[in-house]
Design an enzyme around this catalytic site. Structure first.
Site, short mmCIF file in Angstrom:
data_model
loop_
_atom_site.label_atom_id
_atom_site.label_comp_id
_atom_site.label_asym_id
_atom_site.label_seq_id
_atom_site.Cartn_x
_atom_site.Cartn_y
_atom_site.Cartn_z
N TYR A 18 0.84 -1.20 0.00
CA TYR A 18 0.00 0.00 0.00
C TYR A 18 0.88 1.26 0.00
O TYR A 18 0.64 2.19 -0.77
CB TYR A 18 -0.93 0.00 1.21
CG TYR A 18 -1.91 1.14 1.20
CD1 TYR A 18 -3.10 1.05 0.49
CD2 TYR A 18 -1.64 2.32 1.88
CE1 TYR A 18 -4.00 2.10 0.45
CE2 TYR A 18 -2.53 3.38 1.85
CZ TYR A 18 -3.70 3.27 1.14
OH TYR A 18 -4.58 4.32 1.10
N HIS A 22 1.30 4.18 -3.07
CA HIS A 22 1.08 5.61 -2.85
C HIS A 22 2.35 6.44 -2.99
O HIS A 22 2.28 7.66 -3.08
CB HIS A 22 0.37 5.84 -1.51
CG HIS A 22 -1.08 5.53 -1.62
ND1 HIS A 22 -1.55 4.22 -1.54
CD2 HIS A 22 -2.15 6.31 -1.87
CE1 HIS A 22 -2.86 4.25 -1.73
NE2 HIS A 22 -3.25 5.49 -1.93
#
Length: 106
Positions: A18, A22
């Site tokens: 994750y 990002h």
């Protein structure tokens, strides 16, 4: 400008991926967020997967609707959905429920 804060839960086994996603958000996604009226947007991630999002916008519902109407958002949400717990079958962007602001120091 309205300040919006929301919570989501990232699956603990997906935290590193994750973060990596990002660190390299698609340029077209960044452009779409800006065009839809998302300003000063930040995500904060705790080690247990608690995700705190913050943004500023004139109208959150309208900004969400503008994003929902984009192809890039549909693709991004589809890729991000497996990272989250407890969305009740909703896309991550649909699961954002703004918290009630109880204090602000400018």
């Amino acid at each position: 400008m309205r300040r919006v804060c929301f919570l989501l839960k990232v699956r603990p086994d997906r935290l590193d991926e994750y973060r990596a996603r990002h660190a390299a958000v698609w340029p077209e996604m960044l452009d779409a967020l800006k065009a839809a009226g998302w300003h000063n947007y930040s995500l904060f991630l705790r080690e247990d997967g608690l995700l705190v999002g913050y943004l500023e916008t004139e109208d959150f519902a309208a900004a969400q609707a503008r994003m929902a109407a984009t192809d890039v958002n549909a693709r991004w949400q589809k890729e991000m959905a497996p990272f989250f717990e407890s969305t009740g079958g909703a896309r991550p962007d649909e699961a954002m429920r703004p918290l009630t602001e109880v204090f602000h120091l400018d």
